[in-house]
Design a protein around this motif. Structure first.
Motif, PDB file in Angstrom:
ATOM      1  N   ASN A  53       0.610  -1.128   0.439  1.00  0.00           N
ATOM      2  CA  ASN A  53       0.051   0.470  -0.319  1.00  0.00           C
ATOM      3  C   ASN A  53       1.017   1.342   0.060  1.00  0.00           C
ATOM      4  O   ASN A  53       0.615   2.286  -1.088  1.00  0.00           O
ATOM      5  CB  ASN A  53      -1.035  -0.301   1.371  1.00  0.00           C
ATOM      6  N   GLU A  54       1.814   1.037   1.267  1.00  0.00           N
ATOM      7  CA  GLU A  54       3.189   2.014   0.750  1.00  0.00           C
ATOM      8  C   GLU A  54       4.067   3.193  -0.549  1.00  0.00           C
ATOM      9  O   GLU A  54       3.910   3.475  -0.748  1.00  0.00           O
ATOM     10  CB  GLU A  54       3.918   2.192   2.112  1.00  0.00           C
ATOM     11  N   ALA A  55       3.688   1.826  -0.951  1.00  0.00           N
ATOM     12  CA  ALA A  55       4.516   1.627  -2.537  1.00  0.00           C
ATOM     13  C   ALA A  55       3.384   2.390  -3.519  1.00  0.00           C
ATOM     14  O   ALA A  55       3.847   2.966  -4.716  1.00  0.00           O
ATOM     15  CB  ALA A  55       4.890   0.518  -2.987  1.00  0.00           C
ATOM     16  N   ILE A  56       2.602   1.719  -3.437  1.00  0.00           N
ATOM     17  CA  ILE A  56       1.335   2.648  -3.941  1.00  0.00           C
ATOM     18  C   ILE A  56       1.064   3.702  -3.321  1.00  0.00           C
ATOM     19  O   ILE A  56       1.074   4.801  -4.726  1.00  0.00           O
ATOM     20  CB  ILE A  56      -0.309   2.283  -3.956  1.00  0.00           C
ATOM     21  N   PHE A  57       1.050   4.526  -2.540  1.00  0.00           N
ATOM     22  CA  PHE A  57       1.021   5.695  -2.793  1.00  0.00           C
ATOM     23  C   PHE A  57       2.249   6.702  -2.719  1.00  0.00           C
ATOM     24  O   PHE A  57       2.205   7.815  -3.196  1.00  0.00           O
ATOM     25  CB  PHE A  57       2.089   6.010  -0.941  1.00  0.00           C
ATOM     26  N   CYS A  58       3.468   5.871  -3.402  1.00  0.00           N
ATOM     27  CA  CYS A  58       4.742   6.528  -3.951  1.00  0.00           C
ATOM     28  C   CYS A  58       4.595   6.877  -5.334  1.00  0.00           C
ATOM     29  O   CYS A  58       4.810   7.112  -5.747  1.00  0.00           O
ATOM     30  CB  CYS A  58       6.133   5.666  -3.268  1.00  0.00           C
ATOM     31  N   LEU A  59       3.727   5.823  -5.771  1.00  0.00           N
ATOM     32  CA  LEU A  59       3.347   6.268  -7.420  1.00  0.00           C
ATOM     33  C   LEU A  59       1.981   7.378  -6.905  1.00  0.00           C
ATOM     34  O   LEU A  59       2.409   7.776  -7.860  1.00  0.00           O
ATOM     35  CB  LEU A  59       3.085   4.843  -7.508  1.00  0.00           C
TER      36      LEU A  59
ATOM     37  N   LYS B  47       8.296   6.683 -10.567  1.00  0.00           N
ATOM     38  CA  LYS B  47       8.071   5.188 -11.261  1.00  0.00           C
ATOM     39  C   LYS B  47       7.895   3.601 -10.601  1.00  0.00           C
ATOM     40  O   LYS B  47       8.498   3.212 -10.114  1.00  0.00           O
ATOM     41  CB  LYS B  47       8.248   5.451 -12.540  1.00  0.00           C
ATOM     42  N   PRO B  48       6.687   3.396 -11.148  1.00  0.00           N
ATOM     43  CA  PRO B  48       6.405   1.914 -11.004  1.00  0.00           C
ATOM     44  C   PRO B  48       7.762   1.271 -11.248  1.00  0.00           C
ATOM     45  O   PRO B  48       8.084   0.611 -10.073  1.00  0.00           O
ATOM     46  CB  PRO B  48       5.532   1.607 -11.904  1.00  0.00           C
ATOM     47  N   GLU B  49       8.618   1.531 -12.422  1.00  0.00           N
ATOM     48  CA  GLU B  49       9.651   0.621 -12.626  1.00  0.00           C
ATOM     49  C   GLU B  49      10.694   0.612 -11.557  1.00  0.00           C
ATOM     50  O   GLU B  49      11.906   0.110 -10.471  1.00  0.00           O
ATOM     51  CB  GLU B  49      10.319   0.249 -13.629  1.00  0.00           C
ATOM     52  N   ASP B  50      11.127   1.843 -10.749  1.00  0.00           N
ATOM     53  CA  ASP B  50      11.855   2.262  -9.874  1.00  0.00           C
ATOM     54  C   ASP B  50      11.511   2.310  -8.774  1.00  0.00           C
ATOM     55  O   ASP B  50      12.353   2.055  -8.159  1.00  0.00           O
ATOM     56  CB  ASP B  50      12.052   3.985  -9.908  1.00  0.00           C
ATOM     57  N   ILE B  51      10.175   1.955  -7.821  1.00  0.00           N
ATOM     58  CA  ILE B  51       9.820   1.752  -7.044  1.00  0.00           C
ATOM     59  C   ILE B  51       9.971  -0.346  -6.861  1.00  0.00           C
ATOM     60  O   ILE B  51      10.762  -0.356  -5.995  1.00  0.00           O
ATOM     61  CB  ILE B  51       8.128   1.536  -6.810  1.00  0.00           C
ATOM     62  N   ASP B  52      10.173  -0.558  -7.734  1.00  0.00           N
ATOM     63  CA  ASP B  52      10.278  -1.382  -7.605  1.00  0.00           C
ATOM     64  C   ASP B  52      10.941  -2.504  -7.830  1.00  0.00           C
ATOM     65  O   ASP B  52      12.384  -3.169  -6.952  1.00  0.00           O
ATOM     66  CB  ASP B  52       9.213  -3.387  -8.929  1.00  0.00           C
ATOM     67  N   THR B  53      12.621  -0.997  -8.699  1.00  0.00           N
ATOM     68  CA  THR B  53      13.667  -1.687  -8.241  1.00  0.00           C
ATOM     69  C   THR B  53      14.742  -0.719  -6.913  1.00  0.00           C
ATOM     70  O   THR B  53      15.855  -2.335  -7.066  1.00  0.00           O
ATOM     71  CB  THR B  53      14.836  -0.767  -8.821  1.00  0.00           C
TER      72      THR B  53
ATOM     73  N   CYS C 208      -5.163   3.255  -0.359  1.00  0.00           N
ATOM     74  CA  CYS C 208      -4.377   3.928  -1.389  1.00  0.00           C
ATOM     75  C   CYS C 208      -5.545   4.301  -2.537  1.00  0.00           C
ATOM     76  O   CYS C 208      -6.178   3.685  -3.220  1.00  0.00           O
ATOM     77  CB  CYS C 208      -3.558   3.926  -1.976  1.00  0.00           C
ATOM     78  N   PRO C 209      -5.920   5.786  -2.145  1.00  0.00           N
ATOM     79  CA  PRO C 209      -7.099   5.983  -3.549  1.00  0.00           C
ATOM     80  C   PRO C 209      -6.803   5.369  -4.867  1.00  0.00           C
ATOM     81  O   PRO C 209      -7.671   5.169  -5.318  1.00  0.00           O
ATOM     82  CB  PRO C 209      -7.223   7.618  -3.055  1.00  0.00           C
ATOM     83  N   LEU C 210      -6.023   5.572  -4.839  1.00  0.00           N
ATOM     84  CA  LEU C 210      -4.922   5.114  -6.511  1.00  0.00           C
ATOM     85  C   LEU C 210      -5.349   3.203  -6.723  1.00  0.00           C
ATOM     86  O   LEU C 210      -5.531   2.959  -7.746  1.00  0.00           O
ATOM     87  CB  LEU C 210      -3.454   5.423  -6.878  1.00  0.00           C
ATOM     88  N   LEU C 211      -5.051   3.211  -5.471  1.00  0.00           N
ATOM     89  CA  LEU C 211      -5.720   1.273  -5.202  1.00  0.00           C
ATOM     90  C   LEU C 211      -6.783   0.896  -6.309  1.00  0.00           C
ATOM     91  O   LEU C 211      -7.205   0.092  -6.653  1.00  0.00           O
ATOM     92  CB  LEU C 211      -4.390   0.370  -4.084  1.00  0.00           C
ATOM     93  N   ARG C 212      -7.513   1.479  -4.890  1.00  0.00           N
ATOM     94  CA  ARG C 212      -9.356   2.035  -5.453  1.00  0.00           C
ATOM     95  C   ARG C 212      -9.090   1.829  -6.872  1.00  0.00           C
ATOM     96  O   ARG C 212     -10.705   1.399  -7.710  1.00  0.00           O
ATOM     97  CB  ARG C 212      -9.907   2.460  -4.104  1.00  0.00           C
TER      98      ARG C 212
END
Length: 284
Positions: free
Chosen positions: A198-204, A210-216, A259-263
């Motif tokens: 959820n916190e990773a989604i908040f970072c996005l 960006k997704p790739e950078d968060i995951d990296t 996170c609102p983006l997840l919803r």
């Protein structure tokens, strides 16, 4: 009590994985779902997984054929009347699980243990839908089931020691490593994992990366085998949202607020790998 016939409710990713490991341990398996196309798809997934194991030299073809032959399917929950142990692996919806357990309690013999693969819903709530709360327990497998070694074994308030011990031993028979958890929303695994996702989604959501950078960052900086956004896509964003809502409802703590983006993604039908699009595009 000897377990010879094992019932699985749900033929999706988790259900067919559980059916595969049960059949690989030598048990006869009955896998059910609401429609034949779902059970056929689930059995085909088992066949593909076994085929990959043959290609890698982990099984010979005869062994793979024997495992698949031990998996039977049905669309009638009444067929569970002959099984010795049941695990429910339906969608992470409380109302649906309640209905299934009410039916299983009516259909299954009195000595049969009813377990749930729920990833977050308290076991006591599910057990209260039955007349056998002492024989209801959590058996939370990890995804993908044939690969991941862990099973969380969760006692409800009324779960008997006999039920716990039999379930624990069954995990070992499946060549899994059981870990005991008590009955709180999210148990151990998802109480830790889902807030991180959820916190990773908040970072996005807040354009931290960006997704790739968060995951990296999480893969290379924290030595995680998979980044949290890619993992969310694998789990299913609808499942992630359901777990976060269970945590938030259960603890009433703002740190579990989805996170609102997840919803937004879930409401738009972007559920991850299973829908072809989530934080990454899988349409190709």
């Amino acid at each position: 009590m000897e377990i010879k016939k094992f019932g699985v409710i749900g033929a999706g990713q988790m259900g067919n994985g559980i059916a595969q490991v049960a059949a690989a341990s030598g048990l006869e398996v009955l896998m059910s779902d609401i429609r034949e196309e779902f059970t056929e798809k689930g059995r085909a997934a088992i066949a593909r997984n076994l085929g990959r194991m043959v290609e890698k030299g982990k099984l010979d073809q005869g062994e793979a054929d024997d495992i698949l032959a031990r998996v039977k399917t049905t669309v009638n929950l009444d067929d569970m009347k002959d099984v010795d142990f049941v695990v429910e692996a339906a969608v992470e919806r409380e109302d649906l699980k309640f209905k299934i357990f009410q039916q299983l309690d009516h259909v299954c013999r009195a000595h049969v243990i009813l377990s749930t693969n729920t990833s977050s819903i308290p076991i006591g709530r599910i057990a209260a839908q039955t007349t056998r709360p002492g024989k209801v327990i959590g058996m939370h497998f990890m995804n993908p089931v044939p690969v991941m070694k862990l099973v969380e074994v969760i006692r409800g308030l009324a779960t008997s020691e006999e039920t716990f011990r039999l379930t624990w031993d069954l995990c070992k028979k499946f060549n899994k490593t059981p870990a005991e958890a008590n009955d709180f929303p999210g148990f151990i695994a998802n109480r830790i994992l889902m807030p991180m996702i959820n916190e990773a989604i908040f970072c996005l959501y807040q354009s931290v990366g960006k997704p790739e950078d968060i995951d990296t960052v999480m893969k290379l900086g924290m030595n995680h085998p998979m980044g949290p956004l890619a993992l969310a896509d694998l789990i299913g964003l609808d499942t992630c949202l359901a777990i976060m809502e269970t945590l938030y409802d259960g603890f009433k703590d703002s740190k579990y607020r989805p996170c609102p983006l997840l919803r937004k993604y879930v409401e738009s039908g972007w559920l991850g790998r299973k829908s072809g699009k989530g934080f990454y595009d899988y349409s190709k």
